[in-house]
Design a protein around this motif. Structure first.
Motif, PDB file in Angstrom:
ATOM      1  N   GLN A   1      38.986  10.803  17.662  1.00  0.00           N
ATOM      2  CA  GLN A   1      37.705  10.200  17.965  1.00  0.00           C
ATOM      3  C   GLN A   1      37.212  10.688  19.320  1.00  0.00           C
ATOM      4  O   GLN A   1      38.004  10.862  20.248  1.00  0.00           O
ATOM      5  CB  GLN A   1      37.813   8.669  18.013  1.00  0.00           C
ATOM      6  CG  GLN A   1      38.241   8.032  16.701  1.00  0.00           C
ATOM      7  CD  GLN A   1      38.611   6.570  16.867  1.00  0.00           C
ATOM      8  OE1 GLN A   1      39.013   6.147  17.938  1.00  0.00           O
ATOM      9  NE2 GLN A   1      38.481   5.797  15.799  1.00  0.00           N
ATOM     10  N   THR A   2      35.931  10.925  19.413  1.00  0.00           N
ATOM     11  CA  THR A   2      35.303  11.130  20.713  1.00  0.00           C
ATOM     12  C   THR A   2      34.602   9.837  21.099  1.00  0.00           C
ATOM     13  O   THR A   2      34.133   9.084  20.238  1.00  0.00           O
ATOM     14  CB  THR A   2      34.288  12.279  20.666  1.00  0.00           C
ATOM     15  OG1 THR A   2      33.300  12.001  19.655  1.00  0.00           O
ATOM     16  CG2 THR A   2      34.977  13.599  20.340  1.00  0.00           C
ATOM     17  N   VAL A   3      34.545   9.570  22.403  1.00  0.00           N
ATOM     18  CA  VAL A   3      34.002   8.301  22.883  1.00  0.00           C
ATOM     19  C   VAL A   3      32.949   8.576  23.948  1.00  0.00           C
ATOM     20  O   VAL A   3      33.189   9.344  24.881  1.00  0.00           O
ATOM     21  CB  VAL A   3      35.115   7.404  23.470  1.00  0.00           C
ATOM     22  CG1 VAL A   3      34.568   5.996  23.728  1.00  0.00           C
ATOM     23  CG2 VAL A   3      36.323   7.343  22.542  1.00  0.00           C
ATOM     24  N   THR A   4      31.799   7.961  23.791  1.00  0.00           N
ATOM     25  CA  THR A   4      30.769   8.020  24.825  1.00  0.00           C
ATOM     26  C   THR A   4      30.546   6.625  25.373  1.00  0.00           C
ATOM     27  O   THR A   4      30.654   5.633  24.644  1.00  0.00           O
ATOM     28  CB  THR A   4      29.450   8.586  24.268  1.00  0.00           C
ATOM     29  OG1 THR A   4      29.033   7.791  23.146  1.00  0.00           O
ATOM     30  CG2 THR A   4      29.627  10.031  23.813  1.00  0.00           C
ATOM     31  N   SER A   5      30.234   6.542  26.654  1.00  0.00           N
ATOM     32  CA  SER A   5      30.079   5.251  27.319  1.00  0.00           C
ATOM     33  C   SER A   5      28.698   5.132  27.937  1.00  0.00           C
ATOM     34  O   SER A   5      28.155   6.102  28.478  1.00  0.00           O
ATOM     35  CB  SER A   5      31.140   5.083  28.416  1.00  0.00           C
ATOM     36  OG  SER A   5      32.440   5.113  27.872  1.00  0.00           O
ATOM     37  N   THR A   6      28.130   3.929  27.863  1.00  0.00           N
ATOM     38  CA  THR A   6      26.928   3.605  28.609  1.00  0.00           C
ATOM     39  C   THR A   6      27.292   2.576  29.667  1.00  0.00           C
ATOM     40  O   THR A   6      28.238   1.802  29.504  1.00  0.00           O
ATOM     41  CB  THR A   6      25.827   3.047  27.692  1.00  0.00           C
ATOM     42  OG1 THR A   6      26.320   1.874  27.033  1.00  0.00           O
ATOM     43  CG2 THR A   6      25.425   4.069  26.648  1.00  0.00           C
ATOM     44  N   THR A   7      26.546   2.575  30.763  1.00  0.00           N
ATOM     45  CA  THR A   7      26.875   1.727  31.899  1.00  0.00           C
ATOM     46  C   THR A   7      25.733   0.767  32.221  1.00  0.00           C
ATOM     47  O   THR A   7      24.603   0.928  31.751  1.00  0.00           O
ATOM     48  CB  THR A   7      27.157   2.590  33.140  1.00  0.00           C
ATOM     49  OG1 THR A   7      25.962   3.319  33.486  1.00  0.00           O
ATOM     50  CG2 THR A   7      28.296   3.564  32.888  1.00  0.00           C
ATOM     51  N   VAL A   8      26.065  -0.233  33.021  1.00  0.00           N
ATOM     52  CA  VAL A   8      25.025  -1.079  33.604  1.00  0.00           C
ATOM     53  C   VAL A   8      24.165  -0.195  34.494  1.00  0.00           C
ATOM     54  O   VAL A   8      24.687   0.603  35.290  1.00  0.00           O
ATOM     55  CB  VAL A   8      25.652  -2.222  34.422  1.00  0.00           C
ATOM     56  CG1 VAL A   8      24.568  -3.044  35.111  1.00  0.00           C
ATOM     57  CG2 VAL A   8      26.525  -3.090  33.533  1.00  0.00           C
ATOM     58  N   THR A   9      22.854  -0.306  34.365  1.00  0.00           N
ATOM     59  CA  THR A   9      21.936   0.566  35.088  1.00  0.00           C
ATOM     60  C   THR A   9      22.230   0.580  36.581  1.00  0.00           C
ATOM     61  O   THR A   9      22.358  -0.477  37.217  1.00  0.00           O
ATOM     62  CB  THR A   9      20.482   0.127  34.858  1.00  0.00           C
ATOM     63  OG1 THR A   9      20.208   0.139  33.457  1.00  0.00           O
ATOM     64  CG2 THR A   9      19.513   1.057  35.569  1.00  0.00           C
ATOM     65  N   GLY A  10      22.383   1.780  37.136  1.00  0.00           N
ATOM     66  CA  GLY A  10      22.590   1.942  38.571  1.00  0.00           C
ATOM     67  C   GLY A  10      24.014   1.695  39.031  1.00  0.00           C
ATOM     68  O   GLY A  10      24.263   1.637  40.232  1.00  0.00           O
ATOM     69  N   THR A  11      24.956   1.558  38.089  1.00  0.00           N
ATOM     70  CA  THR A  11      26.353   1.297  38.454  1.00  0.00           C
ATOM     71  C   THR A  11      27.284   2.233  37.697  1.00  0.00           C
ATOM     72  O   THR A  11      26.853   2.996  36.816  1.00  0.00           O
ATOM     73  CB  THR A  11      26.769  -0.162  38.135  1.00  0.00           C
ATOM     74  OG1 THR A  11      26.959  -0.292  36.714  1.00  0.00           O
ATOM     75  CG2 THR A  11      25.727  -1.152  38.618  1.00  0.00           C
ATOM     76  N   ASP A  12      28.569   2.167  38.015  1.00  0.00           N
ATOM     77  CA  ASP A  12      29.610   2.877  37.287  1.00  0.00           C
ATOM     78  C   ASP A  12      30.338   1.949  36.315  1.00  0.00           C
ATOM     79  O   ASP A  12      31.432   2.260  35.844  1.00  0.00           O
ATOM     80  CB  ASP A  12      30.629   3.469  38.271  1.00  0.00           C
ATOM     81  CG  ASP A  12      30.023   4.543  39.155  1.00  0.00           C
ATOM     82  OD1 ASP A  12      29.229   5.354  38.636  1.00  0.00           O
ATOM     83  OD2 ASP A  12      30.336   4.573  40.356  1.00  0.00           O
ATOM     84  N   ILE A  13      29.751   0.812  35.992  1.00  0.00           N
ATOM     85  CA  ILE A  13      30.413  -0.217  35.199  1.00  0.00           C
ATOM     86  C   ILE A  13      30.105  -0.022  33.718  1.00  0.00           C
ATOM     87  O   ILE A  13      28.948  -0.012  33.296  1.00  0.00           O
ATOM     88  CB  ILE A  13      29.970  -1.616  35.659  1.00  0.00           C
ATOM     89  CG1 ILE A  13      30.306  -1.799  37.139  1.00  0.00           C
ATOM     90  CG2 ILE A  13      30.622  -2.694  34.817  1.00  0.00           C
ATOM     91  CD1 ILE A  13      29.637  -2.992  37.766  1.00  0.00           C
ATOM     92  N   VAL A  14      31.147   0.112  32.920  1.00  0.00           N
ATOM     93  CA  VAL A  14      30.976   0.336  31.485  1.00  0.00           C
ATOM     94  C   VAL A  14      30.410  -0.912  30.816  1.00  0.00           C
ATOM     95  O   VAL A  14      30.882  -2.030  31.043  1.00  0.00           O
ATOM     96  CB  VAL A  14      32.321   0.706  30.831  1.00  0.00           C
ATOM     97  CG1 VAL A  14      32.186   0.768  29.313  1.00  0.00           C
ATOM     98  CG2 VAL A  14      32.822   2.037  31.361  1.00  0.00           C
TER      99      VAL A  14
END
Length: 275
Positions: free
Chosen positions: A239-252
């Motif tokens: 599996q490949t995994v892509t992550s989105t974050t809280v806008t303006g942060t490094d938090i998944v």
């Protein structure tokens, strides 16, 4: 350690200006995961007190309702001491289903469980579970790698976690039973990026919750964002995994897993804490 022990990314001050202040640290300690969603369906919902998860409500997708809950009590060192577990699959109100008392030993934790009858509340059975921990008190082995014999066959059944830094990079979930030749063998190697998992740290001293979350996906217990899952052995898929974050942060905020069988998502319902 129920304050999130997330990785810190510090921007270095420019060498050209001696009086320039360094950029502020980016951490995940201002966010708490209130609900975990699996492809849009709530799975676990948490209530916090004193930067600890003190309640976990478990959702039943078939009934479209929360049918189980666990109440957690911690010691002065932040480690889980007791879990009281309720459910209401056939009753109107939640009833006591089991209690777990936790004993911490060097590199292992012992869970003493008592189970109760649904209608009378009488204790009906007892069980003891031992989890092996690594030198940093993280999950290492559940059950045993030994082959156990019974009257009808032989069984091998264990779950194993391996770490690189603060990330789970190997995960083995193995079951084999010779009595009817049934087996499941899920072995994975996982790779990670540099984003911050806001759940990391809240479960490090709660092995019961850690087991629950590891069943959903082992990477939920890691410090950073998983980027790739490679299957090793008979079952499973890459599996490949892509992550989105809280806008303006490094938090998944969300991980999307893509494999041959399709796509699934693990999403965090996040609440920002007041400063």
């Amino acid at each position: 350690m129920k304050c999130i022990a997330a990785a810190t990314f510090l921007a270095l001050a420019s060498c050209s200006k001696k009086d320039e202040a360094p950029a502020p640290e980016k951490t995940a300690d201002t966010y708490q995961v209130k609900t975990i969603y699996f492809t849009g369906t709530p799975v676990d919902s948490f209530i916090y007190a004193n930067n600890q998860i003190v309640e976990n409500w478990i959702y039943d997708e078939d009934d479209k309702a929360y049918r189980q809950k666990s109440l957690y009590t911690y010691g002065a060192d932040g480690r889980l001491l007791r879990s009281v577990n309720y459910q209401n699959y056939r009753q109107t109100n939640m009833y006591l289903r089991s209690t777990d008392s936790i004993g911490w030993k060097p590199e292992k934790v012992i869970i003493y469980s008592v189970f109760y009858a649904e209608l009378t509340g009488a204790a009906v059975s007892w069980d003891t579970t031992t989890l092996k921990l690594d030198a940093n008190n993280r999950l290492a082995l559940f059950n045993t790698k030994d082959t156990l014999s019974s009257g009808t066959g032989k069984t091998v059944n264990y779950t194993e976690w391996g770490y690189t830094g603060n990330n789970i990079t190997t995960f083995n979930d193995v079951y084999y039973y010779s009595g009817n030749t049934s087996s499941d063998d899920f072995r994975y190697v996982m790779e990670y990026g540099k984003l911050v998992n806001p759940l990391y740290g809240y479960v490090s001293k709660n092995p019961i919750l850690a087991l629950d979350l590891s069943d959903m996906h082992a990477s939920l217990l890691s410090q950073n964002n998983v980027t790739k899952v490679t299957a090793v052995g008979r079952n499973g898929e890459n599996q490949t995994v892509t992550s989105t974050t809280v806008t303006g942060t490094d938090i998944v905020q969300e991980n999307t897993f893509q494999g041959n069988s399709g796509v699934f998502k693990i999403t965090y319902g996040l609440v920002k804490l007041p400063k």
